[in-house]
Design an enzyme around this catalytic site. Structure first.
Site, PDB file in Angstrom:
ATOM      1  N   GLN A 272     -10.135  -3.802  -3.162  1.00  0.00           N
ATOM      2  CA  GLN A 272     -11.414  -3.257  -2.695  1.00  0.00           C
ATOM      3  C   GLN A 272     -12.510  -3.541  -3.725  1.00  0.00           C
ATOM      4  O   GLN A 272     -13.599  -4.013  -3.372  1.00  0.00           O
ATOM      5  CB  GLN A 272     -11.284  -1.743  -2.473  1.00  0.00           C
TER       6      GLN A 272
ATOM      7  N   ARG B 241       0.882  -1.178   0.000  1.00  0.00           N
ATOM      8  CA  ARG B 241       0.000   0.000   0.000  1.00  0.00           C
ATOM      9  C   ARG B 241       0.909   1.213   0.000  1.00  0.00           C
ATOM     10  O   ARG B 241       1.718   1.397   0.929  1.00  0.00           O
ATOM     11  CB  ARG B 241      -0.908   0.017   1.229  1.00  0.00           C
TER      12      ARG B 241
ATOM     13  N   CYS C  62     -16.376   2.127   0.816  1.00  0.00           N
ATOM     14  CA  CYS C  62     -15.236   1.231   1.082  1.00  0.00           C
ATOM     15  C   CYS C  62     -14.725   1.375   2.516  1.00  0.00           C
ATOM     16  O   CYS C  62     -14.058   0.473   3.018  1.00  0.00           O
ATOM     17  CB  CYS C  62     -14.112   1.520   0.090  1.00  0.00           C
TER      18      CYS C  62
ATOM     19  N   HIS D  31      -7.352   0.747  -6.442  1.00  0.00           N
ATOM     20  CA  HIS D  31      -7.580  -0.067  -5.237  1.00  0.00           C
ATOM     21  C   HIS D  31      -8.282  -1.354  -5.680  1.00  0.00           C
ATOM     22  O   HIS D  31      -9.468  -1.582  -5.392  1.00  0.00           O
ATOM     23  CB  HIS D  31      -8.421   0.721  -4.235  1.00  0.00           C
TER      24      HIS D  31
ATOM     25  N   ARG E  19     -13.647  -8.140   2.111  1.00  0.00           N
ATOM     26  CA  ARG E  19     -12.215  -7.987   1.802  1.00  0.00           C
ATOM     27  C   ARG E  19     -11.486  -9.296   2.109  1.00  0.00           C
ATOM     28  O   ARG E  19     -10.614  -9.726   1.373  1.00  0.00           O
ATOM     29  CB  ARG E  19     -11.600  -6.842   2.629  1.00  0.00           C
TER      30      ARG E  19
ATOM     31  N   ASP F  11     -17.157   7.475  -1.486  1.00  0.00           N
ATOM     32  CA  ASP F  11     -15.879   7.360  -0.778  1.00  0.00           C
ATOM     33  C   ASP F  11     -15.502   8.767  -0.315  1.00  0.00           C
ATOM     34  O   ASP F  11     -16.117   9.755  -0.733  1.00  0.00           O
ATOM     35  CB  ASP F  11     -14.820   6.767  -1.738  1.00  0.00           C
TER      36      ASP F  11
HETATM   37  N1   CP Z   1     -11.174   0.105   2.525  1.00  0.00           N
HETATM   38  C1   CP Z   1      -9.903   0.025   2.950  1.00  0.00           C
HETATM   39  O1   CP Z   1      -8.963  -0.221   2.156  1.00  0.00           O
HETATM   40  O2   CP Z   1      -9.725   0.222   4.283  1.00  0.00           O
HETATM   41  P1   CP Z   1      -8.347   0.474   5.025  1.00  0.00           P
HETATM   42  O3   CP Z   1      -7.795   1.773   4.497  1.00  0.00           O
HETATM   43  O4   CP Z   1      -8.686   0.517   6.481  1.00  0.00           O
HETATM   44  O5   CP Z   1      -7.407  -0.661   4.689  1.00  0.00           O
HETATM   45  N1  NVA Z   2      -9.866   6.808  -1.631  1.00  0.00           N
HETATM   46  C1  NVA Z   2      -9.499   6.404  -0.299  1.00  0.00           C
HETATM   47  C2  NVA Z   2      -9.719   4.947  -0.124  1.00  0.00           C
HETATM   48  C3  NVA Z   2      -9.407   4.414   1.253  1.00  0.00           C
HETATM   49  C4  NVA Z   2      -9.626   2.951   1.376  1.00  0.00           C
HETATM   50  C5  NVA Z   2      -8.056   6.774  -0.039  1.00  0.00           C
HETATM   51  O1  NVA Z   2      -7.218   6.576  -0.928  1.00  0.00           O
HETATM   52  O2  NVA Z   2      -7.763   7.280   1.037  1.00  0.00           O
END
Ligand code: CP
Ligand code: NVA
Length: 298
Positions: free
Chosen positions: A134, A104, A256, A131, A285, A216
């Site tokens: 997700q 990540r 999400c 993502h 997930r 989101d």
């Molecule tokens: N939706 C999601 O990816 O959650 P986190 O950022 O908590 O991993």
């Molecule tokens: N768009 C959000 C998704 C988090 C799971 C971010 O990147 O922060």
């Protein structure tokens, strides 16, 4: 054998993506029935986190455990991805210890660089661009309700971001009918995406025929400085009770998570007892990632 990665849904053919959704569904049923599925006994996953996480971190860790394997969490501060050590060297080193790497991070090029130099599969656990894990969990969530994603109408309202981009990629592989509703300047970049979407700027028109409404955060991780500007730009794009009244009776609400309650979504909508499916998404997930891990490692 050529190694497989899971960096973008668009890298995989429709057959594979639809197989992964069904596989996730089956693994969930097995888990619910208390049946063990230790398909990755003795295998290790390295997880690098350059941004915070709850769902991604815990679901990958539990997924590896329930598959009979093991996950190792490495924060960016510890490994200094691209600072203490080059991305290729981190990829080469982790490939010697582990059977797969999940990352990540911010720049999508970092995930691509890891995939290029690792000799084991690399999974995108979120970049600024995409993502995909997700979107796979979201696919499972909608599939559980509809039984078939073809023609299912998904309306995404808000900032066209990493989640939106992966949902558009998903629609391309599954036949989902996706509408994106965003103000000017915040719509998806058509150049970089595989997949078709309908663009509507009026939220009321966008939800009129929706089976699912998805939103989101307006300011994603790393965009904290833009929050005030974005809160202003998106003020008419909140998913609230008033908007819900304009949607079909059976519409379901998706997010999400984490949510910024009171901004992109209100409490009464995200906590709606019949319409909100956000915690099913969160749980899924786990099941979707198991399917991805098994596909990459078996
Ligand atoms: N939706 C999601 O990816 O959650 P986190 O950022 O908590 O991993
Ligand atoms: N768009 C959000 C998704 C988090 C799971 C971010 O990147 O922060």
């Amino acid at each position: 054998m050529v190694k497989k990665d899971f960096i973008s849904i668009s890298d995989h053919d429709a057959r594979t993506i639809n197989h992964l959704i069904r596989q996730a569904y089956n693994l969930k049923a097995q888990a619910r029935a208390g049946k063990k599925h230790e398909l990755l006994q003795g295998e290790s996953l390295a997880m690098i986190f350059d941004k915070p996480s709850t769902r991604t971190r815990v679901s990958f860790d539990v997924a590896m455990y329930e598959l009979g394997g093991h996950a190792i969490n490495i924060t960016a501060g510890e490994c200094g991805l691209g600072t203490r050590e080059s991305v290729p060297d981190v990829a080469r080193t982790l490939s010697r210890f582990c059977d797969a790497i999940m990352v990540r991070t911010f720049g999508h090029d970092i995930a691509l660089g890891l995939a290029e130099h690792a000799t084991v599969p690399v999974i995108n656990g979120l970049t600024d661009l995409l993502h995909p894990c997700q979107a796979m969990a979201d696919a499972l969530t909608m599939y559980e309700i509809t039984g078939d994603l073809k023609g299912v109408r998904l309306t995404y309202i808000g900032d066209a971001n990493n989640v939106t981009n992966s949902l558009i990629n998903l629609a391309d592989k599954t036949g989902l009918d996706i509408t994106v509703c965003a103000p000017k300047g915040y719509t998806p970049d058509e150049k970089i995406l595989g997949g078709q979407f309908t663009l509507i700027s009026d939220p009321v028109a966008a939800v009129k025929k929706a089976d699912f409404i998805y939103t989101d955060v307006w300011a994603s991780m790393g965009q904290e400085k833009l929050a005030a500007q974005k809160n202003k730009a998106f003020k008419d794009y909140q998913v609230n009770s008033q908007l819900l009244k304009k949607a079909p009776k059976n519409v379901k609400i998706m997010h999400c998570l984490p949510a910024h309650r009171g901004l992109e979504i209100t409490d009464e909508v995200i906590d709606h007892p019949e319409k909100s499916i956000v915690f099913e998404q969160a749980e899924n997930r786990l099941h979707a990632q198991k399917a991805i891990l098994v596909y990459l490692l078996k």
